[in-house]
Design an enzyme around this catalytic site. Sequence first.
Site, mmCIF file in Angstrom:
data_model
loop_
_atom_site.group_PDB
_atom_site.id
_atom_site.type_symbol
_atom_site.label_atom_id
_atom_site.label_comp_id
_atom_site.label_asym_id
_atom_site.label_seq_id
_atom_site.Cartn_x
_atom_site.Cartn_y
_atom_site.Cartn_z
ATOM 1 C CB CYS A 85 38.682 -20.822 -4.855
ATOM 2 S SG CYS A 85 38.676 -19.461 -3.648
ATOM 3 C CG HIS B 160 42.931 -19.232 -4.260
ATOM 4 N ND1 HIS B 160 41.798 -19.602 -4.944
ATOM 5 C CD2 HIS B 160 43.893 -20.129 -4.617
ATOM 6 C CE1 HIS B 160 42.054 -20.660 -5.686
ATOM 7 N NE2 HIS B 160 43.306 -21.004 -5.500
ATOM 8 C CG ASP C 12 43.530 -24.305 -6.787
ATOM 9 O OD1 ASP C 12 42.289 -24.362 -6.670
ATOM 10 O OD2 ASP C 12 44.152 -23.225 -6.889
#
Length: 301
Positions: free
Chosen positions: A80, A116, A131
Amino acid sequence: MYTYTNEQLSRYLDHIGYRQDARQEVLEDPLGCLTRVQHRHMARVPFESLSLHYSRNRLLSLDLEDLFKKIVDNGRGGYCMEVNAFFAAILRTLGFTLYSAGGRVNGPNGYEGWSHMVNIVTINGERYLVDVGYGSNGMPHPVLLQHDHEFVGIAPTRGRLQYRNLPDEHADPGQRVWMYSMKEDKASPWRDQYHFTETEFLPCDFEVMNLRVMTAPQSFFVQTVLCLWTLLDEEKKEPVGLLILARDYVKRRIGVESCIIEQLETEEQRVRALEKYFGIMLSAEERKGIRGLASELKAKS
């Protein structure tokens, strides 16, 4: 704020197969352009943990020039903080206004602390969650940051954003976070995936987060060899499924249909599968990096 050069932007757009004049599209149809670029990105840049296994040092850089080399020049992806940091710089280069924020993932034992990264993009006065780094339960489109907003992910999966308190976590009942939840179809129950705040996180914050995620023995990415990307329809317009290599199998998921297309028993098979399905060719030096790790695949005697 860091941006890439015009030459780097052109190379990236070629890499994801986006042939249109993206900068002009940002002026004429910013949300449409963002959506199309995100689709192409997620179908070309894999969400993967390979460098934590097939590497001598198993350290991940968040330097944006290092990320460009890894993703565009070497045809790889990342987890991520890598792919979302890189995508944020690409979006700024295209002319979008955005900032990055931190999130906490809802794991098997509850929330795991800051681990994250998400991007929040402002278009015509409205904010969108973007995202590209949450794997198989992620969202393939920009999502309007609006309480109780529901949306379709990769059909039939559905997603939801809520701005709410965490009664089992927050000592102050006045606290609020944005919660992303998803369910596999209309009839399935909602499952909270992660929450995030509206506070802008700085690169130094992500450096601290990255250190733990890439080194802690209990980290999912340290434990798991993973590589996946989104599958688009024939016209390359809409996400329809996922191609996933996880541990010892390769799986294709289209709509409600999911099937294992190859079972992997040895490192040689997994290395070949990465090349066959994702076009990732590991060097001899990289392949040596996994020797002795718990994630190494060994033929059963």
